[in-house]
Design a protein around this motif. Sequence first.
Motif, PDB file in Angstrom:
ATOM      1  N   CYS A  40       0.804  -1.223   0.000  1.00 20.26           N
ATOM      2  CA  CYS A  40       0.000   0.000   0.000  1.00 20.26           C
ATOM      3  C   CYS A  40       0.841   1.279   0.000  1.00 20.26           C
ATOM      4  O   CYS A  40       0.449   2.274  -0.596  1.00 20.26           O
ATOM      5  CB  CYS A  40      -0.922   0.028   1.220  1.00 20.26           C
ATOM      6  N   HIS A  41       1.984   1.275   0.708  1.00 22.17           N
ATOM      7  CA  HIS A  41       2.782   2.486   0.900  1.00 22.17           C
ATOM      8  C   HIS A  41       4.045   2.481   0.056  1.00 22.17           C
ATOM      9  O   HIS A  41       4.678   1.441  -0.100  1.00 22.17           O
ATOM     10  CB  HIS A  41       3.236   2.594   2.364  1.00 22.17           C
ATOM     11  N   ALA A  42       4.447   3.663  -0.407  1.00 21.61           N
ATOM     12  CA  ALA A  42       5.792   3.850  -0.944  1.00 21.61           C
ATOM     13  C   ALA A  42       6.693   3.952   0.277  1.00 21.61           C
ATOM     14  O   ALA A  42       6.492   4.818   1.120  1.00 21.61           O
ATOM     15  CB  ALA A  42       5.871   5.118  -1.780  1.00 21.61           C
ATOM     16  N   VAL A  43       7.652   3.058   0.410  1.00 18.83           N
ATOM     17  CA  VAL A  43       8.458   3.010   1.629  1.00 18.83           C
ATOM     18  C   VAL A  43       9.832   3.660   1.470  1.00 18.83           C
ATOM     19  O   VAL A  43      10.507   3.886   2.469  1.00 18.83           O
ATOM     20  CB  VAL A  43       8.618   1.565   2.165  1.00 18.83           C
ATOM     21  N   GLY A  44      10.237   3.965   0.251  1.00 19.50           N
ATOM     22  CA  GLY A  44      11.566   4.525   0.024  1.00 19.50           C
ATOM     23  C   GLY A  44      11.562   6.027  -0.176  1.00 19.50           C
ATOM     24  O   GLY A  44      10.588   6.719   0.099  1.00 19.50           O
ATOM     25  N   ARG A  45      12.672   6.515  -0.694  1.00 21.34           N
ATOM     26  CA  ARG A  45      12.853   7.953  -0.924  1.00 21.34           C
ATOM     27  C   ARG A  45      12.085   8.465  -2.136  1.00 21.34           C
ATOM     28  O   ARG A  45      11.944   9.676  -2.312  1.00 21.34           O
ATOM     29  CB  ARG A  45      14.332   8.268  -1.123  1.00 21.34           C
ATOM     30  N   THR A  46      11.612   7.558  -2.990  1.00 14.47           N
ATOM     31  CA  THR A  46      10.906   7.961  -4.201  1.00 14.47           C
ATOM     32  C   THR A  46       9.698   7.056  -4.404  1.00 14.47           C
ATOM     33  O   THR A  46       9.529   6.060  -3.702  1.00 14.47           O
ATOM     34  CB  THR A  46      11.819   7.850  -5.440  1.00 14.47           C
ATOM     35  N   GLY A  47       8.916   7.379  -5.399  1.00 15.80           N
ATOM     36  CA  GLY A  47       7.801   6.532  -5.795  1.00 15.80           C
ATOM     37  C   GLY A  47       6.473   6.955  -5.192  1.00 15.80           C
ATOM     38  O   GLY A  47       6.415   7.716  -4.235  1.00 15.80           O
ATOM     39  N   THR A  48       5.422   6.452  -5.808  1.00 15.36           N
ATOM     40  CA  THR A  48       4.074   6.724  -5.317  1.00 15.36           C
ATOM     41  C   THR A  48       3.551   5.471  -4.625  1.00 15.36           C
ATOM     42  O   THR A  48       3.945   4.352  -4.953  1.00 15.36           O
ATOM     43  CB  THR A  48       3.118   7.112  -6.462  1.00 15.36           C
ATOM     44  N   SER A  49       2.664   5.681  -3.697  1.00 18.12           N
ATOM     45  CA  SER A  49       2.062   4.550  -2.990  1.00 18.12           C
ATOM     46  C   SER A  49       1.094   3.833  -3.920  1.00 18.12           C
ATOM     47  O   SER A  49       0.306   4.477  -4.611  1.00 18.12           O
ATOM     48  CB  SER A  49       1.307   5.042  -1.754  1.00 18.12           C
ATOM     49  N   ALA A  52      -3.665   4.867  -3.290  1.00 21.88           N
ATOM     50  CA  ALA A  52      -3.672   6.330  -3.306  1.00 21.88           C
ATOM     51  C   ALA A  52      -3.985   6.938  -1.936  1.00 21.88           C
ATOM     52  O   ALA A  52      -3.629   8.083  -1.663  1.00 21.88           O
ATOM     53  CB  ALA A  52      -4.680   6.834  -4.331  1.00 21.88           C
ATOM     54  N   LEU A  53      -4.627   6.186  -1.057  1.00 19.39           N
ATOM     55  CA  LEU A  53      -4.966   6.689   0.271  1.00 19.39           C
ATOM     56  C   LEU A  53      -3.833   6.485   1.290  1.00 19.39           C
ATOM     57  O   LEU A  53      -3.913   6.986   2.409  1.00 19.39           O
ATOM     58  CB  LEU A  53      -6.236   6.008   0.783  1.00 19.39           C
ATOM     59  N   ALA A  54      -2.811   5.746   0.901  1.00 19.97           N
ATOM     60  CA  ALA A  54      -1.704   5.426   1.815  1.00 19.97           C
ATOM     61  C   ALA A  54      -0.568   6.431   1.628  1.00 19.97           C
ATOM     62  O   ALA A  54      -0.006   6.551   0.545  1.00 19.97           O
ATOM     63  CB  ALA A  54      -1.209   4.008   1.556  1.00 19.97           C
ATOM     64  N   THR A  55      -0.236   7.127   2.680  1.00 16.78           N
ATOM     65  CA  THR A  55       0.822   8.142   2.642  1.00 16.78           C
ATOM     66  C   THR A  55       2.173   7.493   2.354  1.00 16.78           C
ATOM     67  O   THR A  55       2.522   6.503   2.991  1.00 16.78           O
ATOM     68  CB  THR A  55       0.905   8.851   4.008  1.00 16.78           C
ATOM     69  N   PRO A  56       2.938   8.043   1.399  1.00 14.68           N
ATOM     70  CA  PRO A  56       4.313   7.573   1.250  1.00 14.68           C
ATOM     71  C   PRO A  56       5.062   7.824   2.562  1.00 14.68           C
ATOM     72  O   PRO A  56       4.889   8.868   3.199  1.00 14.68           O
ATOM     73  CB  PRO A  56       4.881   8.450   0.133  1.00 14.68           C
ATOM     74  N   ARG A  58       7.964   8.712   3.212  1.00 14.87           N
ATOM     75  CA  ARG A  58       8.846   9.877   3.259  1.00 14.87           C
ATOM     76  C   ARG A  58       8.090  11.163   3.594  1.00 14.87           C
ATOM     77  O   ARG A  58       8.693  12.203   3.823  1.00 14.87           O
ATOM     78  CB  ARG A  58       9.619  10.021   1.954  1.00 14.87           C
ATOM     79  N   TYR A  59       6.754  11.103   3.641  1.00 12.99           N
ATOM     80  CA  TYR A  59       5.940  12.270   3.978  1.00 12.99           C
ATOM     81  C   TYR A  59       5.278  12.146   5.354  1.00 12.99           C
ATOM     82  O   TYR A  59       4.370  12.898   5.672  1.00 12.99           O
ATOM     83  CB  TYR A  59       4.838  12.482   2.942  1.00 12.99           C
ATOM     84  N   LEU A  60       5.721  11.216   6.185  1.00 18.50           N
ATOM     85  CA  LEU A  60       5.083  11.052   7.498  1.00 18.50           C
ATOM     86  C   LEU A  60       5.245  12.293   8.364  1.00 18.50           C
ATOM     87  O   LEU A  60       4.378  12.599   9.165  1.00 18.50           O
ATOM     88  CB  LEU A  60       5.653   9.836   8.230  1.00 18.50           C
ATOM     89  N   GLY A  61       6.351  12.959   8.238  1.00 18.95           N
ATOM     90  CA  GLY A  61       6.570  14.192   8.984  1.00 18.95           C
ATOM     91  C   GLY A  61       7.359  13.970  10.257  1.00 18.95           C
ATOM     92  O   GLY A  61       7.171  12.984  10.961  1.00 18.95           O
TER      93      GLY A  61
END
Length: 112
Positions: A40-49, A52-56, A58-61
């Motif tokens: 579901c999630h993009a787990v690395g430094r790049t890419g899209t999840s 679409a509802l799952a935050t990558p 790298r954007y967790l904050g």
Amino acid sequence: MKRCASALLAIGVLWSTGSEALDLEQRRVEAMLQRMCARCHAVGRTGTSPNALATPFRYLGENKLYDPDFTQRLQDGYSSIHRAMPTARFGREDTEAVVNYLRAIQEPHTPK
């Protein structure tokens, strides 16, 4: 002079070994998150999840990653209100490694 050069060499070796270990640790954590979360999630430094509802990741904050409750939830069993998301549970060492990895990949996110 030789002592100074030897000391600098030793520091350089320790520093490079530490950097290499961190890189190995980050690769280990990224692989673990790929297995557990990449459906579901993009787990690395790049890419899209893929979802679409799952935050990558790298954007967790940074706020979340420095929140002791988040760290404790990773150890106790992190889950979501989303039925499709399985509970993720990590041991203490893996929790620290996951949080360090997530901190390392964070980037500012500007919604489109």
